[in-house]
Structure formats: structure tokens, C-alpha cells
Design an enzyme around this catalytic site. Structure first.
Site, PDB file in Angstrom:
ATOM      1  N   GLU A 130     -11.375 -20.472  -3.486  1.00  0.00           N
ATOM      2  CA  GLU A 130     -10.658 -20.381  -2.195  1.00  0.00           C
ATOM      3  C   GLU A 130     -10.023 -19.015  -2.041  1.00  0.00           C
ATOM      4  OE1 GLU A 130      -7.692 -23.373  -2.789  1.00  0.00           O
ATOM      5  OE2 GLU A 130      -9.188 -24.839  -3.402  1.00  0.00           O
ATOM      6  N   LYS A 177      -6.942 -16.508  -1.850  1.00  0.00           N
ATOM      7  CA  LYS A 177      -5.566 -16.491  -2.352  1.00  0.00           C
ATOM      8  C   LYS A 177      -4.715 -15.840  -1.273  1.00  0.00           C
ATOM      9  CE  LYS A 177      -2.666 -15.582  -6.339  1.00  0.00           C
ATOM     10  NZ  LYS A 177      -1.505 -15.236  -5.596  1.00  0.00           N
ATOM     11  N   ASP A 220      -1.685 -14.327   0.688  1.00  0.00           N
ATOM     12  CA  ASP A 220      -0.557 -13.544   0.191  1.00  0.00           C
ATOM     13  C   ASP A 220       0.675 -13.826   1.046  1.00  0.00           C
ATOM     14  OD1 ASP A 220       0.804 -11.872  -1.386  1.00  0.00           O
ATOM     15  OD2 ASP A 220      -0.133 -10.024  -0.687  1.00  0.00           O
ATOM     16  N   TYR A 244      -3.331 -25.826   0.490  1.00  0.00           N
ATOM     17  CA  TYR A 244      -4.396 -25.706  -0.511  1.00  0.00           C
ATOM     18  C   TYR A 244      -4.390 -26.807  -1.565  1.00  0.00           C
ATOM     19  CZ  TYR A 244      -0.511 -23.284  -2.787  1.00  0.00           C
ATOM     20  OH  TYR A 244       0.716 -22.962  -3.287  1.00  0.00           O
ATOM     21  N   LYS A 267      -7.732 -11.405  -8.886  1.00  0.00           N
ATOM     22  CA  LYS A 267      -7.032 -10.529  -7.944  1.00  0.00           C
ATOM     23  C   LYS A 267      -7.847  -9.295  -7.589  1.00  0.00           C
ATOM     24  CE  LYS A 267      -2.426 -10.724  -8.366  1.00  0.00           C
ATOM     25  NZ  LYS A 267      -1.258 -10.974  -7.555  1.00  0.00           N
ATOM     26  N   CYS A 279      14.276  26.017   2.025  1.00  0.00           N
ATOM     27  CA  CYS A 279      14.398  24.678   2.623  1.00  0.00           C
ATOM     28  C   CYS A 279      13.830  24.701   4.043  1.00  0.00           C
ATOM     29  CB  CYS A 279      15.869  24.262   2.633  1.00  0.00           C
ATOM     30  SG  CYS A 279      16.157  22.790   3.630  1.00  0.00           S
ATOM     31  N   CYS A 316      17.094  24.234   6.571  1.00  0.00           N
ATOM     32  CA  CYS A 316      18.199  25.192   6.735  1.00  0.00           C
ATOM     33  C   CYS A 316      17.844  26.575   6.189  1.00  0.00           C
ATOM     34  CB  CYS A 316      19.448  24.657   6.058  1.00  0.00           C
ATOM     35  SG  CYS A 316      19.320  24.678   4.263  1.00  0.00           S
ATOM     36  N   CYS A 338      17.293  21.655  -2.248  1.00  0.00           N
ATOM     37  CA  CYS A 338      17.972  22.573  -1.341  1.00  0.00           C
ATOM     38  C   CYS A 338      19.439  22.512  -1.759  1.00  0.00           C
ATOM     39  CB  CYS A 338      17.795  22.108   0.104  1.00  0.00           C
ATOM     40  SG  CYS A 338      19.037  22.807   1.210  1.00  0.00           S
ATOM     41  N   CYS A 388      23.263  21.575   4.822  1.00  0.00           N
ATOM     42  CA  CYS A 388      21.908  21.538   5.391  1.00  0.00           C
ATOM     43  C   CYS A 388      21.799  20.381   6.399  1.00  0.00           C
ATOM     44  CB  CYS A 388      20.921  21.341   4.247  1.00  0.00           C
ATOM     45  SG  CYS A 388      19.279  20.875   4.758  1.00  0.00           S
TER      46      CYS A 388
HETATM   47  S1  IVH Z   1      -3.194 -23.165  -6.159  1.00  0.00           S
HETATM   48  C1  IVH Z   1      -0.330 -23.678 -10.054  1.00  0.00           C
HETATM   49  N1  IVH Z   1      -4.422 -22.051  -4.173  1.00  0.00           N
HETATM   50  O1  IVH Z   1      -0.500 -18.204  -5.273  1.00  0.00           O
HETATM   51  C2  IVH Z   1      -0.276 -23.205  -8.709  1.00  0.00           C
HETATM   52  N2  IVH Z   1      -2.335 -21.136  -4.828  1.00  0.00           N
HETATM   53  O2  IVH Z   1       0.551 -17.606  -8.359  1.00  0.00           O
HETATM   54  C3  IVH Z   1      -1.461 -23.699  -7.965  1.00  0.00           C
HETATM   55  N3  IVH Z   1      -1.598 -19.244  -3.458  1.00  0.00           N
HETATM   56  O3  IVH Z   1       2.655 -19.380  -5.455  1.00  0.00           O
HETATM   57  C4  IVH Z   1      -1.608 -22.919  -6.801  1.00  0.00           C
HETATM   58  N4  IVH Z   1      -3.314 -19.200  -2.106  1.00  0.00           N
HETATM   59  O4  IVH Z   1       1.496 -20.258  -3.420  1.00  0.00           O
HETATM   60  C5  IVH Z   1      -3.341 -22.024  -4.950  1.00  0.00           C
HETATM   61  N5  IVH Z   1      -5.639 -21.190  -2.420  1.00  0.00           N
HETATM   62  C6  IVH Z   1      -4.551 -21.161  -3.171  1.00  0.00           C
HETATM   63  C7  IVH Z   1      -3.520 -20.207  -2.988  1.00  0.00           C
HETATM   64  C8  IVH Z   1      -2.426 -20.248  -3.847  1.00  0.00           C
HETATM   65  C9  IVH Z   1      -2.153 -18.639  -2.406  1.00  0.00           C
HETATM   66  C10 IVH Z   1      -0.286 -18.860  -4.070  1.00  0.00           C
HETATM   67  C11 IVH Z   1       0.584 -20.028  -4.422  1.00  0.00           C
HETATM   68  C12 IVH Z   1       1.300 -19.639  -5.673  1.00  0.00           C
HETATM   69  C13 IVH Z   1       0.623 -18.382  -6.104  1.00  0.00           C
HETATM   70  C14 IVH Z   1       0.132 -18.572  -7.517  1.00  0.00           C
END
Ligand code: IVH
Length: 665
Positions: free
Chosen positions: A112, A114, A116, A223, A312, A406, A409, A424, A429
Site C-alpha cells: 500500500e 505509505k 505521510d 489502512y 521508504k 556586507c 551595509c 558582517c 547594519c
Molecule cells: S500500517 C504498526 N499502513 O506510518 C503500524 N501505516 O511508522 C501499522 N502509515 O504511524 C501501520 N500509511 O500512521 C500502515 N498504509 C499504511 C500507512 C501507515 C501511513 C503510517 C502510520 C504509522 C506510520 C508507521
């Protein structure tokens, strides 16, 4: 006008549909004006017929009043974090580990996005939303239900057949477009912009007034399931189930069922390619074992489960050209080279400047005007230049050098031996003055709300403020000359200026902007002296005798208080009504905190760090910056840093904010 209950119910359903179009599909079918008009009709009807009001009516999203703070709630199933991987080798190790742990050859993985943002738990009982709680420290979080209800895509009532208790986990985020708008508006209002959408989302959830939160247009992506069991046996079916219940989940093409490393990497690549076009920020993908029964079997190590990892992505980069290198003069005279870039779109905003830090950095990376460079956004608003494409360098380019004078000044710059910074030396200044005024008004100093950097810039440019004390002479007529300042903004700013007059001595000391004097030193000085006069009279030896003040700082303080310009400025401030007060120390005797050393980590929801430190000190305790075996307690807030890990390693007692609050009295 709604005539009867049937029409009312129809309008409730219609508005729910519009919320879906707006939030889930980002394609509203009616204008905001039209939506507001319908909502008004709904509210009018509800006022007349309170007995008909449906709990899931969209009107129930907007809380009426602000709260004083958040109630804390425990997570029955802890909210953990994910272990991170950064390469396919690390992912391969994860896959090997789970194959071994489960003694199985064939395992499917649900992959899935992730998101942010910031994690949230939504608790539904009999299909109705009852609580929404932040992650907090993983065990206890803040109840932010009123704020979550303002998110149009969060159903107040689930659809279809759902378990009696369903605790859904998800991520609250801000779309890039909303983030841009929010920051532009904040800058206009003289407020600090948020560093990134993640901070903006987390900050918004902590707003005490749901009406303010509603304006932020947060969104959510669900999720998984926390407490209780999924009615399905796999992760991918759980997502489909959540979607059918009316909860927002990732779009189907942003999920994949993979059976090996190659397939996972293929999905990761696909997402990585699409990332610059996504309307929200992601920082990678999450790889989870699809079969839920295996989650239980594998368990967790510390704070991370064994059934999933995050893969990541490196921060997004963009290529552009350096049009010029200008030099910025800081508050203490430090010169910082800044790359003026051909504007380029990167991770949600258009970038036209990047810091080059200092002369050494420019030389080390051999950065020149005309170069084609890759820029990257870290956690900060200001992006940095990461590398140069030497092949594209124009043949005429020359190495860049710091100017000898600078830029503001024209004083000859100085470069002290052993220091990286070029400075400076002219304390009068104009550029330094402007920075000092910005610093004076900032959050850590006098905390004058609505007087952000842009506002100060205008005040200085229009010669309305040339020294900090001028701030307290500003009139409504002066402020009316600033761009965009109308009756309300003028009133707000004058009110904030007035409010700032009564400030704690420690923040006043900070605001003076004395070299090497940060929060800790300012606190130390403020708690040592009787009043401001006493501070001004301290000799070098007296300063040096204070535990925590070194030679350089003591020297900087003495020369600051010897400079007649500085003394005049302090006296002007006082004569304009600024009255720094030493916060009285009511030392509470015999308190369990007496003689105990505390370290603070993570963000607290009920106090600022300064406030928590003050409470500890009032009870005879000490606050230190790092964890060692001499630390007695580590006070852990939300998203704690490495200090938390170190505390666990050393076996130091850990206090949650709730425990801390309980122990205070
Ligand atoms: S599963 C054990 N799925 O990422 C935690 N987390 O470091 C299981 N996050 O704070 C999380 N997208 O809020 C999961 N598709 C996703 C996610 C997700 C973002 C965030 C989550 C958590 C951090 C994990």
C-alpha cells in the site's frame, strides 16, 4: 425551505454525497456557495425540529465551541510504528525473516501507499463514530473527535453490516494544494508557515477550536483495524470491507498483492514514478503480510510489528539552474549564501531559493552560478542543493567566493579563525537590524502573533520600525499602510503587541538576541537574578560562577550590556510599557520531583516544553538536555526521539504526560 422530515432526510443524504465528491474524489459537483446554502437550510430545519436531527447529519461535523484541552484515551491495541527499509536488500531480509518465522514457502504481501501524515484511531460502536484518538505515545493519545468530525470524508455512520466495535486506523493528511493555500494564508496573516503537510496535519489536529480545524480541510486514508478483529481474513479484503463501510481507503491501483520481492519492487517503482503527480505526500510504501492470522503469530519487537515494514523512498529531488548566488545577512551578522533558482515545482510547491549554508559548503560541492543542480526538500521549508551536474556546467563559469563586503551595509566582512561563518561586524547594519526585529517578534522570544517575517519586512521597508522598541509605538494608521492590512488585521496585530508587553523575563532575555544565549541560558539567567537591573549589573566573574554559563557566553553577555546602544534600547522598551517579569518560583517543598533530573522528549499536548520544565523546577527538580545514568525520569510526549530509546536502554523511569500530570500535585 425544507417542508417536512422526508425532505430533511433527503438533504442529509444529498450533502453526504457532496462530501464524498469533495473529499474522496476531489471533484465537487456543486459550488462551495451552493453547498453552504444547502447546509444553511439543513441547519435552519434542525433548529426548528431538534427531535428530527440525525446523528450522522453533516451539520454535526462542526463543533460549536472550543475546548480547553484534550481528554486522553488509552489504545487497547497499542498504536505501533513500522520498521523502515531503504533498499531491496533490506526488503529481501524482511521477506526471508517472515518465511523463516512462519515456516512457509508461499506468502502473499499486501502493498500500500505509505501516507505521510499523522496516525489516527477511529472507534465506531454499532456503526457510529464515538471517538477519534491520536497516536500519542502509542499507548495513550488525545481524544480529537470534534476535530475529526470536521473531515467530510470520515463517515459519522458506517454503511452495511459492521461489527459492534470497529476501531479503524488511518492517516490524517493535507493535500498538497490545501497545504499550499494554508501556508500562503498564514504568511499573509504574519504567522509562521508549516514546514510540510505532515506538520500542518498534526498541528491542525491539535487545534482546540474545531471551527478552525474545519477551515483546514484535512483528509484521511484508512489502512487497517486496531482493537478487535477484522471480519475478513486478509489485509486486502479488510481494505475492501472498510471501503464498503464508507471509509476512505487507497484507490485500487495504489494497492497490490505481491508474492515475492520482484513484484513488490515493481509496485514500489510504479508508485515512485507516480509520486510527483500525486495530490498528497507519501514517503514510501508499506508491505504487510496479507493473511491476518500470521500477524498474531509473528507478534512484535518493541515498538514495531514483525508482519510489516515500510519501504521508504529517498526525498524527492528536482533539477533546476542557479541563476544567481545572493548573500543573506543574519541577526548576528552571519553571511549565508543563497541559491536563486529558476523556479521549479518540487513536492507540492514552487521553489525559487535554496540555502547553500556557508562558503565552505559551496567550495566543497563546487557550486557555481549557472550550474544545473539537484535540489531536495528535507524536513524544513527551505530546500537544499544536493549535487551539481558538472557535464552541464557553462564553460565560462567561475568558482564562487563570499563577498569581501556586507551586501547590506558594505562593511568589510570578518572571518574569525576556527569559525566557518563569515560575518558582517557592523551591529548597525540594516539587514542585521531587520533580522533582529524578526527574531524579537518570533515565537521563542516576545511571541508577537501576526508579526511574522513578511510583516516585519514591510514595517522595516516603510521605515515604520527601525529598532525593536518602535514596535510599541505603532499606530493603527501606521499599520493601515501595510499590504492587505484592514480593520481586523490591524486590531489583531495591535492586540498581540499589547499582549507581548507582559512577558516572562527569560523570554525578554531571549528576545534581546544576545550571541550564544538560547532558551536554556535565558532560563538560567532569569531564575538566577532578582530582576532586569540585577541582570544588567552582573560582572564577568559572577556570570562565570553560574553553573551552565561558559567563557564565550559570559563574555558575549558582558559586551552586550556594555554597549550604550543596547542599553538605550532596553530602556526605551521599558518606557514603552514592556514589563518583563521574573516568574515567581513557588518552590513546592517535599515534592517527589525534588532533586530529580528530568529529560523531555516528544511533544506534549498540555504544556509547552518550557511550561513543563518550569513545573518541574518549581517542584525542586532539574531539567537536562540528554539522557544519562544520572537521569531520574524521561517525560515522553508524542513522537519521542532517540532520548526515549536511550532511556529504555538505560532503564530510566519513563513518564507519560498523564502520569506526569498526576504526579504534579
Ligand atoms: S500500517 C504498526 N499502513 O506510518 C503500524 N501505516 O511508522 C501499522 N502509515 O504511524 C501501520 N500509511 O500512521 C500502515 N498504509 C499504511 C500507512 C501507515 C501511513 C503510517 C502510520 C504509522 C506510520 C508507521
Amino acid at each position: 425551505m425544507l417542508k417536512n422530515q422526508r425532505q430533511y432526510i433527503e438533504l442529509v443524504e444529498e450533502l453526504i454525497e457532496h462530501d464524498k465528491h469533495y473529499y474522496d474524489e476531489a471533484s465537487p459537483v456543486i459550488s462551495d456557495y451552493e453547498y453552504d446554502r444547502k447546509m444553511k437550510q439543513l441547519i435552519e430545519y434542525e433548529k426548528k425540529h431538534p427531535e428530527h436531527v440525525l446523528a450522522h447529519s453533516p451539520s454535526q461535523r462542526i463543533g460549536e465551541t472550543a475546548t480547553e484541552g484534550f481528554v486522553q484515551r488509552e489504545h487497547i491495541a497499542p498504536m505501533m510504528s513500522l520498521a523502515n527499509t531503504y533498499s531491496s536488500d533490506e526488503l529481501a531480509d524482511f521477506i526471508k525473516r517472515v518465511h523463516k518465522g512462519l515456516e512457509k514457502k508461499e506468502i502473499l504481501f499486501s502493498c500500500e501507499l505509505k501516507m505521510d501524515g499523522t496516525a489516527i484511531s477511529l472507534r465506531y460502536e454499532k456503526g457510529r463514530l464515538v471517538h477519534a484518538v491520536t497516536r500519542g505515545n502509542g499507548k495513550v493519545g488525545d481524544d480529537v473527535t470534534a476535530n475529526i468530525k470536521t473531515i467530510g470524508s470520515v463517515p459519522l455512520k458506517l454503511t452495511g453490516h459492521v461489527p459492534d466495535v470497529l476501531e479503524v486506523r488511518g492517516e490524517v493528511y493535507l493535500s498538497l494544494a490545501t497545504f499550499e493555500k494554508l501556508n500562503a494564508q498564514r504568511e499573509e496573516e504574519g504567522l509562521e508557515p508549516f514546514a510540510n503537510p505532515r506538520n500542518a496535519a498534526a498541528g491542525s489536529l491539535k487545534q482546540l477550536d474545531p471551527r478552525e480545524v474545519a477551515k483546514r480541510k484535512l483528509n484521511i486514508m484508512c489502512y487497517g483495524i486496531g482493537e478487535g478483529q477484522s471480519p475478513k481474513s486478509t489485509q486486502h479484503e479488510t481494505l475492501e470491507f472498510l471501503e464498503r463501510a464508507g471509509l476512505p481507503v487507497s484507490k485500487p491501483h495504489h494497492r497490490a498483492l505481491c508474492s515475492n520481492l520482484e513484484e513488490i519492487m515493481e509496485f514500489a517503482e510504479k508508485v515512485h514514478k507516480e509520486r510527483p503527480k500525486l495530490p498528497f505526500e507519501i514517503d514510501g510504501i508499506v508491505v504487510k503480510i496479507d493473511e491476518l492470522k500470521f500477524h498474531q503469530i509473528l507478534g512484535a519487537t518493541g515498538k514495531t510489528p514483525r508482519f510489516a515494514v515500510a519501504y521508504k523512498f529517498a526525498p524527492e529531488q528536482a533539477w533546476t539552474r542557479i541563476l544567481d548566488i545572493t548573500v543573506q545577512v543574519g541577526r548576528t551578522g552571519t553571511l549565508t549564501p543563497v541559491a536563486e533558482l529558476e523556479p521549479v515545482f518540487l513536492a507540492g510547491s514552487t521553489i525559487s531559493r535554496a540555502t547553500l549554508h556557508n562558503q565552505e559548503e559551496v567550495a566543497r560541492k563546487d557550486i557555481r552560478i549557472g550550474d544545473c543542480v539537484a535540489i531536495e526538500k528535507g524536513g524544513d521549508v527551505i530546500p537544499k542543493v544536493v549535487k551539481v551536474d558538472f557535464k552541464k556546467r557553462p564553460s565560462s563559469s567561475k568558482p564562487w567566493h563570499m563577498p569581501t563586503h556586507c551586501p547590506a551595509c558594505h562593511a568589510s566582512v570578518v572571518h574569525h579563525k576556527g569559525e566557518v561563518a563569515v560575518r558582517c561586524p557592523n551591529t548597525r547594519c540594516t539587514a542585521q537590524r531587520m533580522r533582529r526585529i524578526q527574531y524579537f517578534a518570533s515565537k521563542h522570544a516576545m511571541d508577537i502573533e501576526h508579526m511574522g517575517e513578511k510583516v516585519v519586512e514591510q514595517l522595516v521597508e516603510r521605515s515604520l520600525v527601525t529598532r525593536v522598541s518602535d514596535i510599541y509605538l505603532l499606530t493603527p494608521q501606521d499599520l493601515a499602510r501595510l499590504d492587505g492590512f484592514k480593520e481586523k488585521s490591524i486590531r489583531n496585530l495591535l492586540y498581540s503587541i499589547e499582549q507581548s508587553k507582559k512577558c516572562p523575563l527569560s523570554r525578554f532575555i531571549m528576545a534581546l538576541g544576545i550571541k550564544y544565549v538560547g532558551t536554556e541560558t535565558a532560563d538560567l539567567l532569569a531564575s538566577h537574578v532578582k530582576d532586569l537591573d540585577h541582570l544588567l549589573s552582573l560582572s564577568l566573574d559572577e556570570l562565570l560562577s553560574l553553573d551552565g554559563i561558559g567563557e564565550k557566553t559570559a563574555q558575549a553577555l558582558v559586551s552586550y550590556f556594555q554597549d550604550p546602544d543596547n542599553l538605550e534600547e532596553i530602556h526605551l522598551l521599558l518606557s514603552h510599557g514592556v514589563s518583563p517579569e521574573r516568574v515567581k518560583k513557588h518552590i513546592i517543598s517535599g515534592h517527589p520531583f525534588a532533586n530529580k533530573t528530568f529529560v523531555l522528549t516528544g511533544s506534549l499536548s498540555h504544556f509547552t516544553r518550557d511550561e513543563a520544565s518550569e513545573l518541574i523546577k518549581q517542584r525542586g527538580g532539574k531539567v537536562s538536555g540528554s539522557v544519562s545514568k544520572n537521569t531520574d525520569y524521561v517525560l515522553v510526549g508524542e513522537d519521542p526521539g532517540s532520548k526515549y530509546e536511550k532511556a529504555k536502554e538505560l532503564g530510566v523511569a519513563i513518564l507519560s504526560e498523564t502520569q506526569f500530570k498526576r504526579m504534579l500535585d
